[in-house]
Design an enzyme around this catalytic site. Structure first.
Site, PDB file in Angstrom:
ATOM      1  N   SER A 139      27.581  45.997  41.754  1.00 51.66           N
ATOM      2  CA  SER A 139      28.752  45.537  41.083  1.00 51.66           C
ATOM      3  C   SER A 139      29.049  46.857  39.766  1.00 51.66           C
ATOM      4  O   SER A 139      28.297  47.351  39.554  1.00 51.66           O
ATOM      5  CB  SER A 139      28.578  44.417  40.141  1.00 51.66           C
ATOM      6  OG  SER A 139      29.595  44.103  39.255  1.00 51.66           O
ATOM      7  N   TYR A 152      23.847  39.612  33.343  1.00 50.63           N
ATOM      8  CA  TYR A 152      24.249  40.004  34.638  1.00 50.63           C
ATOM      9  C   TYR A 152      24.508  41.539  34.846  1.00 50.63           C
ATOM     10  O   TYR A 152      24.019  42.078  35.634  1.00 50.63           O
ATOM     11  CB  TYR A 152      25.708  39.427  34.955  1.00 50.63           C
ATOM     12  CG  TYR A 152      26.241  39.587  36.214  1.00 50.63           C
ATOM     13  CD1 TYR A 152      25.650  39.156  37.218  1.00 50.63           C
ATOM     14  CD2 TYR A 152      27.398  40.468  36.151  1.00 50.63           C
ATOM     15  CE1 TYR A 152      26.180  39.423  38.321  1.00 50.63           C
ATOM     16  CE2 TYR A 152      28.036  40.803  37.668  1.00 50.63           C
ATOM     17  CZ  TYR A 152      27.275  40.393  38.795  1.00 50.63           C
ATOM     18  OH  TYR A 152      27.919  40.503  39.880  1.00 50.63           O
TER      19      TYR A 152
HETATM   20  P1  NDP Z   1      29.842  33.709  46.178  1.00 48.82           P
HETATM   21  O1  NDP Z   1      29.260  32.747  45.227  1.00 48.82           O
HETATM   22  O2  NDP Z   1      30.831  33.395  46.898  1.00 48.82           O
HETATM   23  O3  NDP Z   1      28.518  33.828  47.155  1.00 48.82           O
HETATM   24  C1  NDP Z   1      27.234  34.194  46.683  1.00 48.82           C
HETATM   25  C2  NDP Z   1      26.168  33.949  47.768  1.00 48.82           C
HETATM   26  O4  NDP Z   1      25.031  34.265  47.453  1.00 48.82           O
HETATM   27  C3  NDP Z   1      26.295  32.521  48.459  1.00 48.82           C
HETATM   28  O5  NDP Z   1      26.119  32.685  49.875  1.00 48.82           O
HETATM   29  C4  NDP Z   1      24.957  32.025  48.069  1.00 48.82           C
HETATM   30  O6  NDP Z   1      24.484  30.942  48.776  1.00 48.82           O
HETATM   31  C5  NDP Z   1      24.122  33.227  47.853  1.00 48.82           C
HETATM   32  N1  NDP Z   1      23.048  32.725  46.795  1.00 48.82           N
HETATM   33  C6  NDP Z   1      22.846  32.930  45.556  1.00 48.82           C
HETATM   34  N2  NDP Z   1      21.797  32.396  44.952  1.00 48.82           N
HETATM   35  C7  NDP Z   1      21.014  32.414  46.056  1.00 48.82           C
HETATM   36  C8  NDP Z   1      19.501  32.136  46.056  1.00 48.82           C
HETATM   37  N3  NDP Z   1      18.897  31.864  45.117  1.00 48.82           N
HETATM   38  N4  NDP Z   1      18.972  32.287  47.336  1.00 48.82           N
HETATM   39  C9  NDP Z   1      19.718  32.462  48.247  1.00 48.82           C
HETATM   40  N5  NDP Z   1      21.067  32.775  48.535  1.00 48.82           N
HETATM   41  C10 NDP Z   1      21.641  32.709  47.228  1.00 48.82           C
HETATM   42  O7  NDP Z   1      29.868  35.168  45.481  1.00 48.82           O
HETATM   43  P2  NDP Z   1      30.084  36.648  45.982  1.00 48.82           P
HETATM   44  O8  NDP Z   1      30.193  36.727  47.501  1.00 48.82           O
HETATM   45  O9  NDP Z   1      31.219  36.925  45.088  1.00 48.82           O
HETATM   46  O10 NDP Z   1      28.872  37.518  45.481  1.00 48.82           O
HETATM   47  C11 NDP Z   1      28.054  38.023  46.574  1.00 48.82           C
HETATM   48  C12 NDP Z   1      27.196  39.400  45.802  1.00 48.82           C
HETATM   49  O11 NDP Z   1      28.336  40.097  45.480  1.00 48.82           O
HETATM   50  C13 NDP Z   1      26.564  39.010  44.573  1.00 48.82           C
HETATM   51  O12 NDP Z   1      25.398  39.738  44.585  1.00 48.82           O
HETATM   52  C14 NDP Z   1      27.526  39.250  43.414  1.00 48.82           C
HETATM   53  O13 NDP Z   1      26.694  39.437  42.267  1.00 48.82           O
HETATM   54  C15 NDP Z   1      28.183  40.317  43.858  1.00 48.82           C
HETATM   55  N6  NDP Z   1      29.432  40.792  43.209  1.00 48.82           N
HETATM   56  C16 NDP Z   1      30.511  39.959  42.986  1.00 48.82           C
HETATM   57  C17 NDP Z   1      31.758  40.286  42.805  1.00 48.82           C
HETATM   58  C18 NDP Z   1      32.925  39.243  42.548  1.00 48.82           C
HETATM   59  O14 NDP Z   1      33.716  39.559  41.535  1.00 48.82           O
HETATM   60  N7  NDP Z   1      32.873  38.136  43.199  1.00 48.82           N
HETATM   61  C19 NDP Z   1      32.115  41.512  42.325  1.00 48.82           C
HETATM   62  C20 NDP Z   1      30.868  42.523  42.359  1.00 48.82           C
HETATM   63  C21 NDP Z   1      29.893  42.029  42.890  1.00 48.82           C
HETATM   64  P3  NDP Z   1      23.854  29.390  48.382  1.00 48.82           P
HETATM   65  O15 NDP Z   1      24.509  28.944  47.408  1.00 48.82           O
HETATM   66  O16 NDP Z   1      24.148  28.771  49.729  1.00 48.82           O
HETATM   67  O17 NDP Z   1      22.394  29.757  48.407  1.00 48.82           O
HETATM   68  C1  8X3 Z   2      31.167  40.930  39.592  1.00 47.49           C
HETATM   69  C2  8X3 Z   2      32.411  41.540  38.903  1.00 47.49           C
HETATM   70  O1  8X3 Z   2      33.329  42.432  36.704  1.00 47.49           O
HETATM   71  O2  8X3 Z   2      32.574  40.121  36.889  1.00 47.49           O
HETATM   72  O3  8X3 Z   2      29.978  41.789  39.519  1.00 47.49           O
HETATM   73  O4  8X3 Z   2      31.159  42.019  36.772  1.00 47.49           O
HETATM   74  S1  8X3 Z   2      32.538  41.533  37.063  1.00 47.49           S
END
Ligand code: NDP
Ligand code: 8X3
Length: 254
Positions: A139, A152
């Site tokens: 991120s 985070y």
């Molecule tokens: P979502 O919440 O849409 O998806 C997150 C996914 O992670 C879900 O499929 C969830 O599945 C899975 N997950 C969470 N906790 C667990 C666990 N303990 N075990 C197994 N699976 C888990 O978020 P995003 O798609 O946005 O996030 C994906 C990644 O991208 C993360 O690492 C996030 O930090 C990162 N990210 C997101 C950004 C944003 O602004 N959206 C920007 C930068 C990075 P389930 O709940 O079914 O377990």
């Molecule tokens: C998620 C993006 O800007 O909320 O990783 O940290 S931000």
């Protein structure tokens, strides 16, 4: 045919990445904790693409569950060419002094320890085959620290250190290690971060066009389609209206 394991495919980036990899002809291992969503995605992928899909429902925070799911995979799925460590979350958006220990545990156990547990199980096979590619979803929070995001951001700084360390240690085995570092992207991320408060989650993107999951799938496709001799170490991408974690240009009431 190549095989990919993508963690966190029940929503957001992971789901779009899985669909994109299916389009590119990868056999897929899809994972997450919500089995209904996994089974639905599996059905969709099998119906739409001529690939094999295995769904594995487990919590990446539980090393025993990771081991049970990933250690004795059937022949068809046990040579993983591409691992995408995507499962992760932010929990809470309060200043440190008002934030909860339980949220710290959840973020560190998922984003850092979960990524390590899964990677530890997949790397030996890659070393044996002298090939493989690991992409960690980091991120912008792994690069800059912002107010009310200390833990985070710490977890994503750790992801970046692990990415760089893996690249150093795996270089002699021909394994590529990359990361993707997105800024604001609209998925279920913000709803999860705000503990289900959808109004607060929506307000995060007020007045700007955030990234979406397809943008991240595009980035994955770019990284994995470079020639063999090219390693993309990290791609940092933001919405046009987000300069960095502090400065966004929001157009309100338009
Ligand atoms: P979502 O919440 O849409 O998806 C997150 C996914 O992670 C879900 O499929 C969830 O599945 C899975 N997950 C969470 N906790 C667990 C666990 N303990 N075990 C197994 N699976 C888990 O978020 P995003 O798609 O946005 O996030 C994906 C990644 O991208 C993360 O690492 C996030 O930090 C990162 N990210 C997101 C950004 C944003 O602004 N959206 C920007 C930068 C990075 P389930 O709940 O079914 O377990
Ligand atoms: C998620 C993006 O800007 O909320 O990783 O940290 S931000």
């Amino acid at each position: 045919m190549k095989t990919a394991l993508v963690t966190g495919t029940t929503s957001g980036f992971g789901r779009s990445i899985a669909i994109r990899l299916a389009k590119l002809g990868y056999n897929l291992l899809i994972t997450g904790r919500r089995n209904d969503r996994l089974e639905e995605l599996k059905k969709q992928l099998q119906a739409d693409y001529s690939i094999q899909v295995m769904s594995l429902c487990f919590d990446v925070r539980d090393n025993e569950a990771c081991t049970k799911a990933l250690q004795n995979l059937p022949e068809l799925f046990n040579k993983i060419d591409l691992l995408i460590n995507n499962a992760g979350l932010a929990a809470g958006s309060s200043p440190f002094q008002e934030s909860e220990l339980a949220d710290y545990d959840q973020m560190i156990d998922t984003n850092v320890k979960g990524l390590l547990y899964v990677t530890k199980l997949i790397v030996p096979g890659m070393i044996q085959r002298k090939s493989g590619h690991i992409i960690n979803i980091s991120s912008i929070a792994g690069i800059e620290v912002y107010p009310s995001g200390s833990v985070y951001c710490a977890s994503k700084h750790a992801v970046n250190a692990i990415t760089k360390g893996l690249r150093l240690d795996l270089i002699k085995h021909g394994i590529k290690v990359s990361s993707i570092s997105p800024g604001m992207a609209e998925t279920e991320f913000s709803i999860v971060r705000n503990h289900g408060d959808e109004e607060k989650a929506k307000a995060v993107y007020a007045g700007l066009v955030p990234l979406n999951a397809e943008d991240i799938a595009d980035t994955v496709e770019f990284i994995i389609t470079r020639p063999n001799h090219v390693s993309i170490n990290d791609i940092q991408l933001n919405p046009v209206q987000q300069a960095n974690t502090y400065v966004s240009f929001r157009k309100m009431n338009e």
